[in-house]
Design a protein around this motif. Structure first.
Motif, PDB file in Angstrom:
ATOM      1  N   HIS A  96      -4.264  -8.510  -2.210  1.00 26.22           N
ATOM      2  CA  HIS A  96      -4.518  -9.587  -3.166  1.00 26.22           C
ATOM      3  C   HIS A  96      -4.351  -9.173  -4.615  1.00 26.22           C
ATOM      4  CE1 HIS A  96      -6.035 -11.969   0.125  1.00 26.22           C
ATOM      5  NE2 HIS A  96      -6.190 -12.981  -0.695  1.00 26.22           N
ATOM      6  N   TYR A  97      -3.799  -8.019  -4.865  1.00 28.10           N
ATOM      7  CA  TYR A  97      -3.708  -7.564  -6.243  1.00 28.10           C
ATOM      8  C   TYR A  97      -2.269  -7.236  -6.589  1.00 28.10           C
ATOM      9  CZ  TYR A  97      -4.688  -5.024 -10.512  1.00 28.10           C
ATOM     10  OH  TYR A  97      -4.718  -4.606 -11.822  1.00 28.10           O
ATOM     11  N   MET A 141       0.821  -1.203   0.000  1.00 28.84           N
ATOM     12  CA  MET A 141       0.000   0.000   0.000  1.00 28.84           C
ATOM     13  C   MET A 141       0.861   1.262   0.000  1.00 28.84           C
ATOM     14  SD  MET A 141      -3.074   0.931   2.559  1.00 28.84           S
ATOM     15  CE  MET A 141      -3.008   2.528   3.337  1.00 28.84           C
ATOM     16  N   ALA A 142       1.973   1.227   0.720  1.00 32.51           N
ATOM     17  CA  ALA A 142       2.832   2.405   0.786  1.00 32.51           C
ATOM     18  C   ALA A 142       3.206   2.854  -0.622  1.00 32.51           C
ATOM     19  CB  ALA A 142       4.090   2.084   1.575  1.00 32.51           C
ATOM     20  N   ASN A 147      -2.450   7.994 -11.582  1.00 32.39           N
ATOM     21  CA  ASN A 147      -2.560   8.056 -10.127  1.00 32.39           C
ATOM     22  C   ASN A 147      -1.687   9.212  -9.622  1.00 32.39           C
ATOM     23  OD1 ASN A 147      -3.258   7.477  -7.523  1.00 32.39           O
ATOM     24  ND2 ASN A 147      -2.188   5.513  -7.414  1.00 32.39           N
ATOM     25  N   LEU A 148      -1.929   9.632  -8.384  1.00 27.45           N
ATOM     26  CA  LEU A 148      -1.126  10.681  -7.797  1.00 27.45           C
ATOM     27  C   LEU A 148       0.226  10.115  -7.400  1.00 27.45           C
ATOM     28  CD1 LEU A 148      -3.976  11.923  -5.521  1.00 27.45           C
ATOM     29  CD2 LEU A 148      -3.132  13.097  -7.557  1.00 27.45           C
ATOM     30  N   GLU A 164     -11.128   6.780  -8.513  1.00 24.70           N
ATOM     31  CA  GLU A 164     -10.378   7.764  -7.722  1.00 24.70           C
ATOM     32  C   GLU A 164      -9.108   7.161  -7.129  1.00 24.70           C
ATOM     33  OE1 GLU A 164     -11.153  10.769  -7.554  1.00 24.70           O
ATOM     34  OE2 GLU A 164     -13.257  10.841  -8.149  1.00 24.70           O
ATOM     35  N   PRO A 165      -8.115   8.003  -6.841  1.00 25.35           N
ATOM     36  CA  PRO A 165      -6.904   7.519  -6.174  1.00 25.35           C
ATOM     37  C   PRO A 165      -7.200   6.781  -4.863  1.00 25.35           C
ATOM     38  CG  PRO A 165      -6.560   9.758  -6.949  1.00 25.35           C
ATOM     39  CD  PRO A 165      -8.002   9.445  -7.182  1.00 25.35           C
ATOM     40  N   LEU A 166      -8.245   7.234  -4.142  1.00 27.03           N
ATOM     41  CA  LEU A 166      -8.599   6.563  -2.887  1.00 27.03           C
ATOM     42  C   LEU A 166      -8.967   5.106  -3.120  1.00 27.03           C
ATOM     43  CD1 LEU A 166     -10.792   9.097  -0.874  1.00 27.03           C
ATOM     44  CD2 LEU A 166      -8.771   7.919  -0.057  1.00 27.03           C
ATOM     45  N   ASN A 167      -9.547   4.805  -4.292  1.00 28.85           N
ATOM     46  CA  ASN A 167      -9.936   3.431  -4.605  1.00 28.85           C
ATOM     47  C   ASN A 167      -8.706   2.540  -4.753  1.00 28.85           C
ATOM     48  OD1 ASN A 167     -12.403   4.836  -6.841  1.00 28.85           O
ATOM     49  ND2 ASN A 167     -12.583   4.433  -4.651  1.00 28.85           N
ATOM     50  N   VAL A 168      -7.612   3.118  -5.252  1.00 28.03           N
ATOM     51  CA  VAL A 168      -6.360   2.351  -5.365  1.00 28.03           C
ATOM     52  C   VAL A 168      -5.929   1.881  -3.982  1.00 28.03           C
ATOM     53  CG1 VAL A 168      -3.908   2.504  -5.923  1.00 28.03           C
ATOM     54  CG2 VAL A 168      -5.595   3.566  -7.442  1.00 28.03           C
ATOM     55  N   ILE A 169      -6.028   2.795  -3.020  1.00 28.42           N
ATOM     56  CA  ILE A 169      -5.620   2.433  -1.663  1.00 28.42           C
ATOM     57  C   ILE A 169      -6.473   1.286  -1.144  1.00 28.42           C
ATOM     58  CG2 ILE A 169      -5.335   3.309   0.690  1.00 28.42           C
ATOM     59  CD1 ILE A 169      -5.001   6.074  -0.494  1.00 28.42           C
ATOM     60  N   ALA A 170      -7.792   1.351  -1.399  1.00 35.12           N
ATOM     61  CA  ALA A 170      -8.690   0.295  -0.923  1.00 35.12           C
ATOM     62  C   ALA A 170      -8.285  -1.059  -1.499  1.00 35.12           C
ATOM     63  CB  ALA A 170     -10.134   0.631  -1.297  1.00 35.12           C
TER      64      ALA A 170
END
Lengths: 201, 201
Positions: free
Chosen positions: B101-102, A1-2, B64-65, B89-95
Motif C-alpha cells: 500500500h505504499y 518488496m523485491a 537503505n541497504l 531499520e532496513p527490516l522495517n522497509v520490508i514490513a
C-alpha cells in the motif's frame, strides 16, 4: 518488496532459512545483524564453514568426527581402549565427555534404526562395531543410544549381534536428578523400580 | 572434552554462538546439521556471507541497504519521490513494502535515540534526512518509527527539526486487526480513542 531487498540479502536469508529451527523471520534478523556487525564476524563465520567441510573426516576406528585419523580419543593410550561406549551421534559423545566420568572410547553409529524413515542397520555403523569387537581387544560394550523407540530397537539389535562374544551393558534407566515422583512419567518410574539398587551407607 | 571435538567444529560452534538468539546448544545443533548436510549447503552459506559483505552498501539518498546506488526504490520514477517514510531499520522497509500500500520512498535512520545506550541524534541518519528535505522536492514525511519510548523520542526529535518546513505525519495508533478490547493495553486503547475516525458507509 523485491525492489527494497538487495539480492545478496535475500540469498543469505534463504541460506539461513535452510538450517533446522530457523524460520524466515529469524533468518532475516540474523542477516541484518551481520550487516551491521564488523566485517570479520560474517567472514569469520564463512571461514569456519569452509574449514569444517575441508578438515573434518570420520575416524576409521570409532566413526566420530575428527581432523586426524585415528581420532585423539582412539589414539590416546591413557584411555581404556577395551571399553567401548556406543552412541547415536557425535553430539552424544560430547555429552558423555562432559560428565568427566568416562575414560573408555566410543563408537558412533550416526543414527538409529528407524523403519519409518527407511533407516535400517545397514545405514548405521553397526557392521564396523561388530568387526571392531572381533578384531580388537574390546572387553565391554556400553550401549548409550537414546531412550526412544528407535534407540531401544538399535540397542536390542546390537545386543543380539554381540552378546555371548562380549559383555554388553546399557546406561541405567531411572529418575533424573531433581525429578519429582509426582511428575515422573510412568515408563521412567517403571524403569526406576525395575532397576532399583541396594541402598548403601 | 576438547579431545572429542575437532577444532574446526568448535570454531563453527563459537561463530554461530556469536549470533543473536543462538546459544551454545543451538550452535552445536546447527554445526552438526551442516556436517551431515551435503557440502554445498555449508559452502552456499559461506558464499552468501561473503557476497553480503562484498556487495552491500548504503543508498546515498535513503541510507537503505542496496547493491546499487541510488537504490532501486530511490531510482524508480514510478514511485512518489516527494513522499518519504522514515523508519528505524532496513527490516522495517520490508514490513511496509509487504503491505503493498505504499508507493513513496524511504529514509532509514539505522536506529532510534536511546540515551541509555548512548545513541543520540548524531549517530542516526537524521542530518541526512534534514538535508534531503531541504535539497529535494519532498512534500511529506511520514514518521514510522517503532511504538516505543525510543521510537517516540526519535519521532518527536525529527518532528521538531522538520515541522514548519514540510508536512510531517506519523502512522496511526489504534487497535490491531483481530484485537479484543478486553485484552488491549490501556496505552493502545487511549491512542485508539484519541485517534478515533468518522465512520463512513
Amino acid at each position: 518488496m523485491a525492489q527494497a531487498v538487495p539480492a545478496s540479502v535475500t540469498r543469505l536469508i534463504d541460506e539461513f532459512s535452510r538450517l533446522p529451527g530457523i524460520g524466515p523471520k529469524t533468518a532475516a534478523r540474523l542477516t541484518y545483524f551481520l550487516l551491521r556487525a564488523p566485517d570479520d564476524q560474517a567472514l569469520g563465520l564463512a571461514d569456519a564453514l569452509h574449514d569444517l567441510k575441508e578438515r573434518i573426516t570420520y575416524c576409521s576406528i570409532c566413526a566420530n568426527l575428527t581432523e586426524q585419523d585415528p581420532c585423539p580419543v582412539c589414539s590416546d593410550e591413557k584411555r581404556d581402549q577395551g571399553l567401548v561406549c556406543v552412541v547415536e551421534e557425535p553430539l552424544n559423545v560430547i555429552a558423555i565427555e562432559r560428565t568427566g566420568h568416562y575414560r573408555g572410547v566410543y563408537h558412533v553409529l550416526h543414527g538409529a534404526i528407524n523403519p519409518i524413515e527407511g533407516i535400517g542397520p545397514d545405514q548405521l555403523r553397526i557392521k564396523e562395531l561388530v568387526d571392531r569387537v572381533a578384531s580388537r581387544p574390546v572387553r565391554e560394550v556400553i550401549i548409550a543410544t537414546n531412550v526412544s523407540l528407535e534407540g531401544d530397537a538399535t540397542a536390542m539389535y546390537i545386543y543380539n549381534k554381540l552378546h555371548g562374544a562380549i559383555r554388553v551393558t546399557r546406561l541405567a534407566r531411572g529418575l533424573s536428578v531433581g525429578s519429582d515422583l509426582e511428575y515422573a512419567d510412568s515408563l521412567t518410574l517403571a524403569g526406576a523400580l525395575e532397576g532399583r539398587q541396594e541402598m548403601q551407607e
